[in-house]
Design an enzyme around this catalytic site. Structure first.
Site, short mmCIF file in Angstrom:
data_model
loop_
_atom_site.label_atom_id
_atom_site.label_comp_id
_atom_site.label_asym_id
_atom_site.label_seq_id
_atom_site.Cartn_x
_atom_site.Cartn_y
_atom_site.Cartn_z
N ALA A 1 23.68 -31.01 58.14
CA ALA A 1 24.16 -32.40 58.13
C ALA A 1 22.96 -33.31 58.34
CB ALA A 1 25.18 -32.61 59.24
N SER B 1 17.67 -27.74 53.63
CA SER B 1 16.60 -26.96 54.26
C SER B 1 17.10 -26.16 55.46
CB SER B 1 15.46 -27.90 54.69
OG SER B 1 15.94 -28.87 55.61
N THR B 2 18.15 -26.60 56.12
CA THR B 2 18.70 -25.82 57.24
C THR B 2 19.43 -24.61 56.69
OG1 THR B 2 18.99 -27.96 58.34
CG2 THR B 2 19.90 -26.03 59.46
N GLU C 1 30.25 -30.04 48.90
CA GLU C 1 30.23 -29.58 50.30
C GLU C 1 31.54 -29.92 51.01
OE1 GLU C 1 25.42 -29.81 51.16
OE2 GLU C 1 26.63 -31.59 51.50
N GLY D 1 21.03 -34.29 50.37
CA GLY D 1 20.62 -33.55 49.18
C GLY D 1 21.53 -33.81 47.98
N LYS E 1 19.11 -34.37 64.25
CA LYS E 1 20.35 -34.72 63.55
C LYS E 1 21.38 -35.34 64.50
CE LYS E 1 18.61 -33.20 59.81
NZ LYS E 1 19.10 -32.13 59.01
N LYS F 1 26.75 -36.48 55.63
CA LYS F 1 26.17 -35.43 54.82
C LYS F 1 25.82 -35.99 53.44
CE LYS F 1 27.69 -31.37 54.57
NZ LYS F 1 26.27 -31.02 54.43
N GLY F 2 24.99 -35.23 52.72
CA GLY F 2 24.70 -35.64 51.35
C GLY F 2 23.28 -36.08 51.12
C1 5RP Z 1 23.02 -31.84 51.30
C2 5RP Z 1 23.41 -32.00 52.73
C3 5RP Z 1 22.53 -31.35 53.74
O1 5RP Z 1 23.30 -30.46 54.50
C4 5RP Z 1 21.96 -32.42 54.62
O2 5RP Z 1 21.29 -33.38 53.82
C5 5RP Z 1 20.97 -31.82 55.62
O3 5RP Z 1 19.87 -31.34 54.92
P1 5RP Z 1 18.68 -30.55 55.63
O4 5RP Z 1 19.27 -29.30 56.19
O5 5RP Z 1 17.69 -30.33 54.54
O6 5RP Z 1 18.13 -31.44 56.72
O7 5RP Z 1 24.37 -32.63 53.09
O8 5RP Z 1 23.85 -32.57 50.47
#
Ligand code: 5RP
Length: 214
Positions: free
Chosen positions: A83, A31-32, A103, A97, A121, A94-95
């Protein structure tokens, strides 16, 4: 109540400003990063991008960004990603998503890896859950050797890996990263050491703090 979207937007804008005309750019996932893509497209630079997930690739293309396959490319000029956790030394988790394996490959190939995040974060020390991507073959043996692994109820990664989390407590980040790196059946994990990251752009107290890690 802090507006997380506004913070993500501010960090993403600051990161988009770091990209130079003609560069090869790695695009993270989440989302970022969804705030980064329009900010980057609005700059109308002649850049080529590598995407870390099908979602990012689709969004980037819809915005008119040129996305190329990550083959025949040895080095990226810059990569930008979100992150889940960012600690003061620059260790990341990370991860969230599930895109952490791709990544990390993109981050490692980038001359400059820029991490963007909202204030939530920032953590004092990274901790569980640590996202994993596991080979389906022998997965029960891999899980038994690691212990404390929870499978996620999500589709496999674009590379066919099973997305899971290591949920055990840990204090030694290096030791856990080394164990995960050395465990057969672990395709990738979400601990990113500080050596991978060049810059952290964290939206804090209405401004974007820029930490340079080296
Ligand atoms: C996806 C990631 C994203 O960068 C991490 O989960 C942060 O996600 P968001 O920006 O939605 O908070 O590592 O695998």
């Amino acid at each position: 109540m802090p507006d997380r979207d506004q913070e993500k937007h501010a960090a993403a804008q600051a990161a988009a400003a770091l990209v130079l005309d003609g560069q090869l750019v790695g695009l993270g996932t989440g989302s970022t990063v969804a705030h980064l893509l329009p900010a980057l497209a609005a700059r109308r630079l002649a850049i080529r991008c590598v995407a870390t997930s099908p979602e990012t690739e689709r969004l980037a293309r819809e915005l008119g960004l040129a996305v190329v396959p990550f083959s025949g490319i040895e080095r990226l000029d810059i990569a930008i990603d979100g992150a889940d956790q960012i600690d003061p030394q620059g260790w990341l988790i990370k991860g969230g998503g599930g895109a952490h394996t791709r990544e990390k490959v993109v981050a490692a190939a980038a001359a400059r890896f820029v991490v963007i995040g909202s204030a939530d974060k920032a953590v004092a020390r990274i901790g569980p859950p640590v996202p994993l991507e596991l080979l389906r073959f022998g997965i029960d043996a891999t899980r038994a050797s690691l212990g404390s692994v929870r499978l996620r109820d999500v589709p496999p990664s674009p590379d066919g890996g099973v997305i899971a989390d290591y949920v055990g407590e840990f204090s030694d980040r290096d030791a856990l990263a080394a164990l995960l790196d050395a465990t057969p059946g672990v395709v990738g994990h979400g601990i990113f050491p500080p050596s991978l990251t060049s810059d952290v752009l964290l939206a804090l107290d209405g401004r974007v703090e820029h930490r340079v890690l080296g």
